[in-house]
Scaffold this motif. Structure first.
Motif, PDB file in Angstrom:
ATOM      1  N   UNK A 190       0.829  -1.206   0.000  1.00 11.33           N
ATOM      2  CA  UNK A 190       0.000   0.000   0.000  1.00 11.33           C
ATOM      3  C   UNK A 190       0.863   1.256   0.000  1.00 11.33           C
ATOM      4  N   UNK A 191       1.934   1.239   0.798  1.00 13.53           N
ATOM      5  CA  UNK A 191       2.827   2.400   0.849  1.00 13.53           C
ATOM      6  C   UNK A 191       3.501   2.628  -0.494  1.00 13.53           C
ATOM      7  N   UNK A 192       3.960   1.541  -1.122  1.00 14.55           N
ATOM      8  CA  UNK A 192       4.613   1.697  -2.424  1.00 14.55           C
ATOM      9  C   UNK A 192       3.643   2.227  -3.467  1.00 14.55           C
ATOM     10  N   UNK A 193       2.391   1.756  -3.443  1.00 14.65           N
ATOM     11  CA  UNK A 193       1.407   2.252  -4.405  1.00 14.65           C
ATOM     12  C   UNK A 193       1.157   3.740  -4.215  1.00 14.65           C
ATOM     13  N   UNK A 194       1.334   4.213  -2.976  1.00 12.70           N
ATOM     14  CA  UNK A 194       1.187   5.642  -2.693  1.00 12.70           C
ATOM     15  C   UNK A 194       2.438   6.426  -3.062  1.00 12.70           C
ATOM     16  N   UNK A 195       3.491   5.730  -3.497  1.00  8.10           N
ATOM     17  CA  UNK A 195       4.699   6.397  -3.961  1.00  8.10           C
ATOM     18  C   UNK A 195       5.858   6.404  -2.994  1.00  8.10           C
ATOM     19  N   UNK A 196       5.683   5.820  -1.806  1.00 11.50           N
ATOM     20  CA  UNK A 196       6.758   5.818  -0.827  1.00 11.50           C
ATOM     21  C   UNK A 196       7.805   4.768  -1.170  1.00 11.50           C
ATOM     22  N   UNK A 197       9.037   5.004  -0.731  1.00  9.73           N
ATOM     23  CA  UNK A 197      10.063   3.964  -0.746  1.00  9.73           C
ATOM     24  C   UNK A 197       9.755   2.996   0.392  1.00  9.73           C
ATOM     25  N   UNK A 198      10.168   1.750   0.259  1.00  6.04           N
ATOM     26  CA  UNK A 198       9.830   0.743   1.269  1.00  6.04           C
ATOM     27  C   UNK A 198      11.009  -0.167   1.579  1.00  6.04           C
ATOM     28  N   UNK A 199      11.019  -0.680   2.798  1.00  7.52           N
ATOM     29  CA  UNK A 199      11.931  -1.752   3.193  1.00  7.52           C
ATOM     30  C   UNK A 199      11.210  -2.643   4.180  1.00  7.52           C
ATOM     31  N   UNK A 200      11.290  -3.953   3.944  1.00  7.24           N
ATOM     32  CA  UNK A 200      10.666  -4.910   4.845  1.00  7.24           C
ATOM     33  C   UNK A 200      11.675  -5.396   5.873  1.00  7.24           C
ATOM     34  N   UNK A 201      11.291  -5.319   7.169  1.00  7.28           N
ATOM     35  CA  UNK A 201      12.112  -5.873   8.238  1.00  7.28           C
ATOM     36  C   UNK A 201      11.733  -7.329   8.455  1.00  7.28           C
ATOM     37  N   UNK A 202      12.740  -8.186   8.459  1.00 13.87           N
ATOM     38  CA  UNK A 202      12.537  -9.627   8.647  1.00 13.87           C
ATOM     39  C   UNK A 202      13.241 -10.064   9.927  1.00 13.87           C
ATOM     40  N   UNK A 203      12.809  -9.491  11.032  1.00 15.64           N
ATOM     41  CA  UNK A 203      13.437  -9.773  12.325  1.00 15.64           C
ATOM     42  C   UNK A 203      12.897 -11.049  12.956  1.00 15.64           C
ATOM     43  N   UNK A 204      11.588 -11.262  12.834  1.00 14.06           N
ATOM     44  CA  UNK A 204      10.930 -12.362  13.537  1.00 14.06           C
ATOM     45  C   UNK A 204      10.603 -13.504  12.586  1.00 14.06           C
ATOM     46  N   UNK A 205      10.556 -14.705  13.131  1.00 13.70           N
ATOM     47  CA  UNK A 205      10.274 -15.883  12.315  1.00 13.70           C
ATOM     48  C   UNK A 205       8.896 -15.800  11.684  1.00 13.70           C
ATOM     49  N   UNK A 206       7.971 -15.020  12.313  1.00  9.23           N
ATOM     50  CA  UNK A 206       6.613 -14.921  11.786  1.00  9.23           C
ATOM     51  C   UNK A 206       6.540 -14.121  10.490  1.00  9.23           C
ATOM     52  N   UNK A 207       7.551 -13.310  10.213  1.00  2.00           N
ATOM     53  CA  UNK A 207       7.505 -12.420   9.057  1.00  2.00           C
ATOM     54  C   UNK A 207       7.550 -13.218   7.758  1.00  2.00           C
ATOM     55  N   UNK A 208       6.614 -12.904   6.845  1.00  7.10           N
ATOM     56  CA  UNK A 208       6.568 -13.537   5.535  1.00  7.10           C
ATOM     57  C   UNK A 208       7.234 -12.598   4.529  1.00  7.10           C
ATOM     58  N   UNK A 209       8.282 -13.084   3.869  1.00 13.28           N
ATOM     59  CA  UNK A 209       9.044 -12.228   2.964  1.00 13.28           C
ATOM     60  C   UNK A 209       8.232 -11.874   1.719  1.00 13.28           C
ATOM     61  N   UNK A 210       8.285 -10.606   1.345  1.00 18.03           N
ATOM     62  CA  UNK A 210       7.688 -10.108   0.103  1.00 18.03           C
ATOM     63  C   UNK A 210       8.845  -9.628  -0.777  1.00 18.03           C
ATOM     64  N   UNK A 211       9.303 -10.455  -1.739  1.00 20.57           N
ATOM     65  CA  UNK A 211      10.525 -10.159  -2.492  1.00 20.57           C
ATOM     66  C   UNK A 211      10.468  -8.866  -3.302  1.00 20.57           C
TER      67      UNK A 211
END
Length: 224
Positions: A190-211
């Motif tokens: 949603x943030x990227x569609x609004x034009x923002x730069x993004x970075x996903x934090x993968x700190x916890x095992x629960x996090x699902x990676x979005x490549x």
């Protein structure tokens, strides 16, 4: 060039487990006693009324507590629930029964980015008051002076593009100069569609990676 960073809390600056295993149970355990003792306070009464409006029916105080406990179990992102939880947590922090969790690298990098002149903001489903409590009562001291602003569900849902457009309008920068950090891929989409730069934090095992988004295991890997 990135001029501001908007950061999520759970799984990003702080452990998901802290919220779900410490804060939520604390709020639930103290909910009924808090409502009974504080129901006449205007700021509490207005939130209890909002619960009844959301349910579309008249509620006694005990009924409202039942609804709120159900919302807690469902992890409902409801503004009146978040507001009341924040009030309960405020008492817990004031009593020394709670301490805001942040990852060890969080204060270091928040201070570095602040010193570099980057504007720092928080966007979380927890209320602004709850956000300030977490960052105001950490083992690393009060981190709230590092932030220029806070956003919660009153500006919109975290998976809604319009929310991020509202945020960058409030910040007063072009969307491309704002970096959003989160562990949740749908929020980053949603943030990227609004034009923002993004970075996903993968700190916890629960996090699902979005490549489709740059990723980082901690703040030392975030490129600004």
């Amino acid at each position: 060039m990135i001029k501001a960073i908007v950061t999520d809390i759970e799984g990003t600056t702080s452990s998901i487990d802290f919220v779900h295993q410490t804060l939520f149970p604390y709020a639930k355990a103290h909910l009924r006693s808090f409502l009974r003792a504080q129901a006449r306070r205007p700021e509490v009464a207005v939130q209890v009324h909002a619960v009844a409006e959301a349910e579309g029916r008249q509620l006694t105080l005990e009924d409202a507590a039942d609804v709120l406990e159900r919302w807690i179990a469902e992890d409902r992102k409801a503004t009146p629930l978040k507001a009341l939880q924040g009030m309960i947590w405020a008492q817990g922090y004031a009593a020394g029964e709670l301490e805001g969790h942040v990852y060890p690298d969080t204060p270091d990098y928040l201070r570095r980015w602040h010193a570099q002149g980057l504007g720092l903001y928080v966007y979380s489903s927890g209320s602004v008051e709850a956000q300030q409590l977490i960052f105001g009562h950490t083992a690393y001291g009060d981190l709230t002076p590092l932030f220029s602003g806070y956003f919660d569900t009153r500006i919109g849902g975290k998976r809604e593009v319009a929310s991020y457009r509202h945020i960058v309008a409030e910040i007063g920068l072009p969307a491309g100069e704002v970096l959003f950090l989160s562990d949740i891929g749908e929020e980053l989409d949603a943030a990227r569609e609004a034009g923002l730069a993004t970075t996903q934090l993968l700190r916890d095992a629960q996090a699902k990676a979005f490549p489709q988004h740059p990723s980082a295991r901690d703040f030392s890997e975030v490129r600004v």
